[in-house]
Design a protein around this motif. Structure first.
Motif, mmCIF file in Angstrom:
data_model
loop_
_atom_site.group_PDB
_atom_site.id
_atom_site.type_symbol
_atom_site.label_atom_id
_atom_site.label_comp_id
_atom_site.label_asym_id
_atom_site.label_seq_id
_atom_site.Cartn_x
_atom_site.Cartn_y
_atom_site.Cartn_z
ATOM 1 N N ARG A 31 0.735 -1.043 -0.108
ATOM 2 C CA ARG A 31 0.080 -0.128 0.013
ATOM 3 C C ARG A 31 0.777 1.279 0.292
ATOM 4 N NH1 ARG A 31 -2.136 0.120 5.231
ATOM 5 N NH2 ARG A 31 -3.475 -1.920 4.670
ATOM 6 N N ASN A 33 1.781 2.689 2.920
ATOM 7 C CA ASN A 33 1.743 3.402 4.222
ATOM 8 C C ASN A 33 0.949 2.756 5.121
ATOM 9 O OD1 ASN A 33 -0.954 4.408 2.510
ATOM 10 N ND2 ASN A 33 -1.262 4.476 4.618
ATOM 11 N N ASN A 35 -1.802 2.412 7.799
ATOM 12 C CA ASN A 35 -3.065 3.015 8.373
ATOM 13 C C ASN A 35 -3.245 2.900 9.857
ATOM 14 O OD1 ASN A 35 -3.916 3.745 5.724
ATOM 15 N ND2 ASN A 35 -5.084 1.798 5.542
ATOM 16 N N TRP A 54 -1.218 15.887 12.068
ATOM 17 C CA TRP A 54 -1.348 15.199 12.865
ATOM 18 C C TRP A 54 -0.055 15.264 14.192
ATOM 19 C CZ3 TRP A 54 -5.877 13.291 15.337
ATOM 20 C CH2 TRP A 54 -7.094 13.136 14.345
ATOM 21 N N CYS A 62 2.646 5.778 15.970
ATOM 22 C CA CYS A 62 2.252 5.561 14.539
ATOM 23 C C CYS A 62 3.422 6.170 13.771
ATOM 24 C CB CYS A 62 1.033 6.259 14.308
ATOM 25 S SG CYS A 62 -0.545 5.887 15.279
ATOM 26 N N ARG A 63 3.876 7.149 14.078
ATOM 27 C CA ARG A 63 5.043 7.723 12.982
ATOM 28 C C ARG A 63 6.375 6.773 13.241
ATOM 29 N NH1 ARG A 63 3.616 12.132 10.339
ATOM 30 N NH2 ARG A 63 2.204 13.667 11.494
ATOM 31 N N ASN A 74 6.365 9.918 7.822
ATOM 32 C CA ASN A 74 5.039 10.497 7.143
ATOM 33 C C ASN A 74 4.518 9.531 6.365
ATOM 34 O OD1 ASN A 74 5.236 13.215 8.221
ATOM 35 N ND2 ASN A 74 7.007 13.492 6.609
ATOM 36 N N GLU A 77 -1.254 6.909 7.159
ATOM 37 C CA GLU A 77 -2.518 7.631 7.079
ATOM 38 C C GLU A 77 -3.339 7.519 8.621
ATOM 39 O OE1 GLU A 77 -5.755 9.639 5.167
ATOM 40 O OE2 GLU A 77 -3.664 8.919 4.238
ATOM 41 N N VAL A 79 -6.175 7.697 10.927
ATOM 42 C CA VAL A 79 -7.963 7.458 10.718
ATOM 43 C C VAL A 79 -8.493 7.776 12.128
ATOM 44 C CG1 VAL A 79 -9.879 5.773 10.430
ATOM 45 C CG2 VAL A 79 -7.492 5.556 8.882
#
Length: 339
Positions: A31, A33, A35, A54, A62-63, A74, A77, A79
C-alpha cells in the motif's frame, strides 16, 4: 445485551479480516503507508495542528512504526476513531494499528481477539469538576450527573465505583472527548470522567483551567497501549519491538540527536549495537532493514522525548512521569532485553 451484540459483530469482522491479517506487513508495504487509528482529537495525545498535521503522544507511536517500516515517518494515514468505532475499524482491517488511549483488558484481549503490543501509558480513571461545585472528593458526587464516553471501560468503572460507595449518579452519554468537553462546559453534567491523563489534556484547553479541578480519587487501573488484530504474530512482534525500542532507547541514552552518530559504528554496549543494527540480524527477524530502530527513534525521539514534548511537565498539559518513568527512576517502564 449491547456488549453481546458488539462482541458478536466484532468477532465476525475479525473472521473476515483473518486471511488478510496473516500478511499485514506485506499489505502495508504494498500500500505504501501504515493506516493508524487515532483519537478524534485529544490535546497532547492525538490531534491535527493548525495546518492539519497530526501530532501527539500516540500519534508519535504511529510515526515511529511507519519510520521503522518505510524509513519515512510521514508514510502513515491517520484514521480518527471514537470509543465505539475503534474496535470495528481494527477488526475489519480498515486500520493496521490502533494507537489511541485504549485500556488493555481481558475481554478486549481474549474475546475481541486483539493483541496489545505493550503499555505506553499507565493511567487511571479520574473525575473533573468545576471548582465552584465545592466538591473535594468523588464520594461527594452522590446524585450528580456525569459525562462519560460510550464504548469505553470507564462506563463499567463508574458504575462499580458508585455502587461500591452506595451513591447514585445520572450518566450523560457522549461519543467523543470533544462532545464530552462541550457538554461539561455547557453545564449538562456536574462532572466529566475518563482517564486522568485525558482529563488533564482536556482541562489544559479550557479558557480558565483553574476554574476546574481533578478530584483526588483514581478509581481504576488503566494500562493504555497500542493494539493489533489477532492472527498475525509477526505484525504484532514488529509493533511491539518498535515500542520497546523507544523505551529502551531512553534507558540507554539514545536520543533523536545522537542516534545517527551512535549507529555509525559499533559502541562498547552490545545492547545498543543490537538495537541500532550494528550487531546481529534483528531487523531481518522483523522483516525490516537493519536500521529500523534508528529510523523509529529519529522520527520523534525516544519514549522520554515523546512524553516531554507532548504531555510533559513543561507543556500546558503538565503531566509528571510518575508510573511512566523508567524502572531505574521508580516507574514501571521496563523492556525485555534485545538479545
Amino acid at each position: 445485551m449491547k456488549n453481546s451484540v458488539l462482541f458478536g459483530t466484532l468477532a465476525m469482522a475479525g473472521l473476515s479480516a483473518a486471511a488478510a491479517s496473516a500478511a499485514t506487513l506485506d499489505d502495508v508495504k504494498a500500500r505504501g503507508n501504515l493506516n493508524c487509528g487515532v483519537v478524534t482529537g485529544l490535546a497532547g495525545f492525538g490531534a491535527p495542528d493548525a495546518n492539519g498535521v497530526w501530532e501527539g503522544f500516540d500519534v508519535d507511536v504511529c510515526r515511529a512504526v511507519a519510520a521503522a517500516i518505510f524509513g519515512d515517518e510521514n508514510a502513515v494515514e491517520f484514521v480518527p476513531t471514537t470509543g465505539e468505532t475503534r474496535f470495528t475499524a481494527l477488526s475489519s482491517g480498515e486500520i493496521d494499528l490502533l494507537a489511541r488511549n485504549t485500556t488493555w483488558t481481558f475481554s478486549r484481549d481474549v474475546e475481541l481477539k486483539f493483541d496489545f503490543i505493550g503499555v505506553n501509558y499507565y493511567d487511571g480513571q479520574g473525575f473533573l469538576v468545576p471548582t465552584a461545585l465545592g466538591v473535594t472528593s468523588a464520594k461527594d458526587l452522590d446524585g450528580a450527573t456525569v459525562c462519560i464516553q460510550t464504548g469505553t471501560s470507564t462506563e463499567l468503572n463508574l458504575a462499580d465505583f458508585f455502587r461500591a460507595n452506595n451513591i447514585t449518579y445520572q450518566p450523560v452519554a457522549v461519543q467523543t472527548n470533544a462532545e464530552g468537553q462541550q457538554q461539561y462546559l455547557a453545564g449538562a453534567c456536574d462532572a466529566y470522567t475518563t482517564d486522568a491523563s485525558g482529563l488533564a489534556a482536556t482541562r489544559a484547553t479550557f479558557e480558565a483551567p483553574d476554574d476546574h479541578v481533578l478530584l483526588p480519587e483514581i478509581i481504576s487501573k488503566e494500562p493504555l497501549g497500542p493494539l493489533v488484530r489477532h492472527g498475525d504474530s509477526d505484525w504484532a512482534d514488529l509493533n511491539r519491538w518498535v515500542l520497546n525500542a523507544l523505551i529502551a532507547a531512553e534507558e540507554l541514552g539514545i536520543t533523536s540527536a545522537n542516534v545517527a552518530e551512535m549507529a555509525a559504528a559499533p559502541t562498547n554496549n552490545p545492547e545498543v549495537n543490537r538495537i541500532l543494527g550494528t550487531e546481529g540480524e534483528y531487523g531481518a527477524m522483523l522483516g525490516l532493514e537493519p536500521n529500523w530502530a534508528v529510523a523509529a527513534i529519529s522520527a520523534g525521539g525516544n519514549y522520554g522525548e515523546i512524553f516531554e514534548r507532548n504531555i510533559g511537565e513543561n507543556t500546558p498539559i503538565g503531566l509528571a512521569r510518575g508510573l511512566n518513568a523508567q524502572w531505574t527512576d521508580g516507574g514501571l517502564l521496563y523492556t525485555p532485553p534485545f538479545r
